[in-house]
Scaffold this motif. Sequence first.
Motif, PDB file in Angstrom:
ATOM      1  N   VAL A 145      -7.712   0.956  -2.412  1.00  0.00           N
ATOM      2  CA  VAL A 145      -6.479   1.383  -3.015  1.00  0.00           C
ATOM      3  C   VAL A 145      -6.610   0.916  -4.259  1.00  0.00           C
ATOM      4  O   VAL A 145      -6.729  -0.097  -4.521  1.00  0.00           O
ATOM      5  CB  VAL A 145      -5.458   0.930  -2.367  1.00  0.00           C
ATOM      6  N   THR A 146      -6.602   1.999  -5.312  1.00  0.00           N
ATOM      7  CA  THR A 146      -6.324   1.813  -6.618  1.00  0.00           C
ATOM      8  C   THR A 146      -4.846   1.485  -7.120  1.00  0.00           C
ATOM      9  O   THR A 146      -3.932   2.323  -7.038  1.00  0.00           O
ATOM     10  CB  THR A 146      -6.978   2.933  -7.384  1.00  0.00           C
ATOM     11  N   MET A 147      -4.684   0.285  -7.750  1.00  0.00           N
ATOM     12  CA  MET A 147      -3.208  -0.153  -8.218  1.00  0.00           C
ATOM     13  C   MET A 147      -3.582  -0.746  -9.691  1.00  0.00           C
ATOM     14  O   MET A 147      -4.340  -1.400  -9.891  1.00  0.00           O
ATOM     15  CB  MET A 147      -2.689  -1.037  -7.059  1.00  0.00           C
ATOM     16  N   LYS A 151       1.335  -3.169 -10.095  1.00  0.00           N
ATOM     17  CA  LYS A 151       1.684  -2.805  -8.675  1.00  0.00           C
ATOM     18  C   LYS A 151       1.082  -3.758  -7.859  1.00  0.00           C
ATOM     19  O   LYS A 151       1.838  -4.096  -6.835  1.00  0.00           O
ATOM     20  CB  LYS A 151       1.009  -1.541  -8.500  1.00  0.00           C
ATOM     21  N   ALA A 152      -0.054  -4.237  -8.335  1.00  0.00           N
ATOM     22  CA  ALA A 152      -0.745  -5.244  -7.448  1.00  0.00           C
ATOM     23  C   ALA A 152       0.044  -6.516  -7.349  1.00  0.00           C
ATOM     24  O   ALA A 152       0.202  -7.092  -6.440  1.00  0.00           O
ATOM     25  CB  ALA A 152      -2.250  -5.596  -8.076  1.00  0.00           C
ATOM     26  N   ALA A 153       0.685  -6.894  -8.573  1.00  0.00           N
ATOM     27  CA  ALA A 153       1.233  -8.236  -8.353  1.00  0.00           C
ATOM     28  C   ALA A 153       2.502  -8.094  -7.788  1.00  0.00           C
ATOM     29  O   ALA A 153       3.031  -9.145  -6.783  1.00  0.00           O
ATOM     30  CB  ALA A 153       1.980  -8.487  -9.896  1.00  0.00           C
ATOM     31  N   GLY A 205       5.865   3.638  -0.618  1.00  0.00           N
ATOM     32  CA  GLY A 205       5.503   4.930  -1.238  1.00  0.00           C
ATOM     33  C   GLY A 205       6.123   5.443  -2.471  1.00  0.00           C
ATOM     34  O   GLY A 205       6.077   6.726  -2.923  1.00  0.00           O
ATOM     35  N   PHE A 206       6.768   4.489  -3.065  1.00  0.00           N
ATOM     36  CA  PHE A 206       7.834   5.013  -4.357  1.00  0.00           C
ATOM     37  C   PHE A 206       6.831   4.945  -5.439  1.00  0.00           C
ATOM     38  O   PHE A 206       7.290   5.935  -6.391  1.00  0.00           O
ATOM     39  CB  PHE A 206       8.837   3.742  -4.297  1.00  0.00           C
ATOM     40  N   THR A 207       5.650   4.336  -5.657  1.00  0.00           N
ATOM     41  CA  THR A 207       4.907   4.452  -7.100  1.00  0.00           C
ATOM     42  C   THR A 207       3.490   4.099  -6.547  1.00  0.00           C
ATOM     43  O   THR A 207       3.120   3.381  -5.642  1.00  0.00           O
ATOM     44  CB  THR A 207       5.252   3.324  -8.056  1.00  0.00           C
ATOM     45  N   GLU A 208       2.629   5.159  -7.037  1.00  0.00           N
ATOM     46  CA  GLU A 208       1.371   4.835  -7.201  1.00  0.00           C
ATOM     47  C   GLU A 208       0.685   5.129  -5.822  1.00  0.00           C
ATOM     48  O   GLU A 208      -0.574   5.704  -5.732  1.00  0.00           O
ATOM     49  CB  GLU A 208       0.839   3.642  -7.553  1.00  0.00           C
ATOM     50  N   VAL A 209       1.190   4.861  -4.738  1.00  0.00           N
ATOM     51  CA  VAL A 209       0.232   5.149  -3.332  1.00  0.00           C
ATOM     52  C   VAL A 209       1.063   5.761  -2.290  1.00  0.00           C
ATOM     53  O   VAL A 209       2.348   5.508  -2.254  1.00  0.00           O
ATOM     54  CB  VAL A 209      -0.288   3.724  -2.684  1.00  0.00           C
ATOM     55  N   MET A 214      -1.669   0.283   3.602  1.00  0.00           N
ATOM     56  CA  MET A 214      -1.493  -1.137   3.835  1.00  0.00           C
ATOM     57  C   MET A 214      -2.204  -1.494   2.360  1.00  0.00           C
ATOM     58  O   MET A 214      -3.412  -1.059   1.933  1.00  0.00           O
ATOM     59  CB  MET A 214      -2.479  -1.595   4.902  1.00  0.00           C
ATOM     60  N   THR A 215      -1.404  -2.242   1.628  1.00  0.00           N
ATOM     61  CA  THR A 215      -1.778  -2.614   0.062  1.00  0.00           C
ATOM     62  C   THR A 215      -2.396  -3.945   0.122  1.00  0.00           C
ATOM     63  O   THR A 215      -3.218  -4.392  -0.685  1.00  0.00           O
ATOM     64  CB  THR A 215      -0.673  -2.515  -0.729  1.00  0.00           C
ATOM     65  N   ALA A 216      -1.920  -4.992   0.865  1.00  0.00           N
ATOM     66  CA  ALA A 216      -2.179  -6.476   0.702  1.00  0.00           C
ATOM     67  C   ALA A 216      -1.943  -7.076   2.311  1.00  0.00           C
ATOM     68  O   ALA A 216      -1.286  -6.727   3.048  1.00  0.00           O
ATOM     69  CB  ALA A 216      -1.474  -7.145  -0.150  1.00  0.00           C
TER      70      ALA A 216
END
Length: 221
Positions: A145-147, A151-153, A205-209, A214-216
Amino acid sequence: MRPDYDPLDDPPWAMQLVVRAEKTDPPGHGAVCEAAATAVLRLLTDPRAAEPDGEWRAAVHAWESRRIRKVTRRARGVRWPEVQALPGVTVEHDGAQVRAFVPGPVSDVPPELARLQVAGLDLAETDPKPPPGPPYAAITLNPGVTMTTGKAAAQCGHAAQLLLRQGGRADVAAWIEAGARVHLTRDVPWSRCVRDATVAVRDGGFTEVPPGTMTAIARLL
């Protein structure tokens, strides 16, 4: 009515995270993620948030009763010292500085925060440091997933928060007592991390993905 409308999230609240990102010598991507997760933990375990009569307790409870949104902003120059006067906790880690603020309605963000940029915080990665001694939280971001860094923080903050709230009581207590150390894992296959995870973050799903991504994930070691 919107298909994603949730009455428990009305009105929406968020925890604001501010990253110090000067034009010269900016922090690394991973260091910011680790600092953000630690700042979230430090705020939630601060007596002002954790004790029954703590001055932040009501705001934290109101926020955690909704979706645990986090908004990452960046500050540089005079903007960074300006926001230190607002209620929150600042963490310095491996060259990164991140401040987590007491949550509140997204429609009522203090002007010192509202003027800070939200989108576009994307920092370069630096050589990762070795993990600390146990106990610590191992957080892994989904490599598929590109963040952006912002976003990742936020996702790392979510993972640390879920681990704090859902991890085994004795293990969490020992982790917090030892300083609530956090390490962003990069050298373990994602499939193995998911298999061993205690908690998983699925994005709203509000921003970027897309929603449900599943992001983390996180677990205590």
